[in-house]
Write a protein that holds these residues in place. Structure first.
Motif, PDB file in Angstrom:
ATOM      1  N   ARG A 160       6.754 -11.510   3.747  1.00 32.91           N
ATOM      2  CA  ARG A 160       7.063 -10.114   3.455  1.00 32.91           C
ATOM      3  C   ARG A 160       5.787  -9.344   3.128  1.00 32.91           C
ATOM      4  N   GLU A 211       3.955  -8.634   6.273  1.00 32.05           N
ATOM      5  CA  GLU A 211       4.663  -7.590   7.021  1.00 32.05           C
ATOM      6  C   GLU A 211       4.297  -6.215   6.484  1.00 32.05           C
ATOM      7  N   LEU A 212       4.191  -6.088   5.154  1.00 32.03           N
ATOM      8  CA  LEU A 212       3.785  -4.818   4.548  1.00 32.03           C
ATOM      9  C   LEU A 212       2.334  -4.483   4.888  1.00 32.03           C
ATOM     10  N   ASP A 272       0.662  -5.294   7.504  1.00 33.10           N
ATOM     11  CA  ASP A 272       0.590  -4.850   8.902  1.00 33.10           C
ATOM     12  C   ASP A 272       1.255  -3.491   9.096  1.00 33.10           C
ATOM     13  N   ARG A 273       2.421  -3.302   8.513  1.00 32.00           N
ATOM     14  CA  ARG A 273       3.172  -2.065   8.728  1.00 32.00           C
ATOM     15  C   ARG A 273       2.496  -0.859   8.092  1.00 32.00           C
ATOM     16  N   LEU A 274       1.877  -1.076   6.935  1.00 31.50           N
ATOM     17  CA  LEU A 274       1.229   0.025   6.225  1.00 31.50           C
ATOM     18  C   LEU A 274      -0.238   0.185   6.610  1.00 31.50           C
ATOM     19  N   ASP A 275      -0.692  -0.630   7.568  1.00 29.90           N
ATOM     20  CA  ASP A 275      -2.081  -0.554   8.043  1.00 29.90           C
ATOM     21  C   ASP A 275      -3.056  -0.711   6.870  1.00 29.90           C
TER      22      ASP A 275
END
Length: 294
Positions: free
Chosen positions: A164, A167-168, A170-173
């Protein structure tokens, strides 16, 4: 240096490469050709391993024919210089803020300090989220208008929790992960994924008193100073390359809790310094050490 006009664009160039003659001449010559003015220059020539480190803050003011040189055009033009000397390098806009994800458990002093310093513009960071294995700090984080992510961790759920987290990231750059008294040990796999972009604050003047309850260890040894160490995270617990340290004097009258209280300011200052220097491009990894061009 000529007085810069209000339309000048400012940039930061950082580089390291094998030491040889002509590096400074080549870099300064490149900036001259591009019509740039050097505002600050720091360099270090490591005699231990013949490696050269440099940080340049410069401005492109442009001329009557056009505006300041763009970031992309400067990057493209610098490639031949970098290739000639085998440089690892980065060129960023001076005003660009690093995207930071903070991780915290129950102790909130380092979190609060980073939130405040970011809010008043003292740190060149954009805090894009805060992750915690507890719910305690949701209110203060969301008051600052920052997303809060509760990711509980147990021995059974640790792999899922770390998935998780990534994932954060990567998603939040996310460019930098800051462990602001996050009291969970990261797996070897996660530390490899975050190599060079995760900073931890350890409440001890490393390499002394590693691991848990360092202030109690310090009390048992009758120390006369306590301190804190901000370092990059690696697979070895509390062994990562050190970026910043702070100390405060104590004496025999301090019990463990008094040492904890005395150490809080050192933790806040060491961590904020490390985050600032990293995000300003002042920190270079050199094996298990760092070079910090302040």
């Amino acid at each position: 240096m000529d007085t810069l006009n209000s339309t000048a664009a400012e940039y930061v160039l950082t580089l390291d490469c094998p030491e040889t003659r002509g590096i400074v001449h080549a870099v300064s010559g490149f900036l001259l050709e591009q019509g740039c003015d050097i505002l600050e220059s720091k360099q270090f020539d490591s005699q231990d391993d013949a490696q050269f480190f440099m940080r340049l803050h410069f401005a492109s003011a442009g001329d009557s024919a056009g505006g300041p040189a763009s970031l992309d055009s400067l990057r493209e033009a610098f490639v031949p210089v970098a290739e000639k000397f085998g440089m690892q390098w980065e060129l960023r806009a001076h005003e660009a803020k690093h995207r930071v994800l903070i991780m915290v458990s129950k102790f909130e002093h380092c979190l609060n300090d980073l939130l405040f310093r970011a809010r008043i513009g003292e740190l060149p960071i954009d805090i894009v989220g805060v992750v915690s294995n507890h719910q305690d700090h949701r209110g203060i984080v969301e008051w600052h208008g920052i997303p809060f992510f509760h990711v509980p961790v147990t021995a059974d759920t640790k792999p899922a929790a770390e998935a998780r987290l990534m994932e954060l990231v990567d998603r939040l750059d996310v460019e930098l992960v800051v462990l602001a008294r996050y009291m969970q040990v990261l797996s070897d796999d996660l530390t490899r994924k975050l190599d060079g972009r995760a900073i931890n604050i350890h409440h001890s003047f490393l390499p002394s008193f590693k691991g848990a309850r360092p202030y109690h260890q310090a009390h048992a040894r009758g120390v006369k100073t306590v301190g804190a160490t901000a370092h990059y995270v690696n697979a070895e617990l509390d062994e990562g390359p050190i970026i910043a340290q702070q100390v405060v004097e104590v004496d025999h009258t301090f019990g463990p809790e008094e040492l904890v209280a005395a150490g809080r300011d050192t933790e806040r200052k060491a961590l904020s310094n490390a985050v600032r220097w990293h995000c300003e491009g002042r920190v270079f990894l050199q094996g298990n050490r760092t070079v910090v061009l302040k």
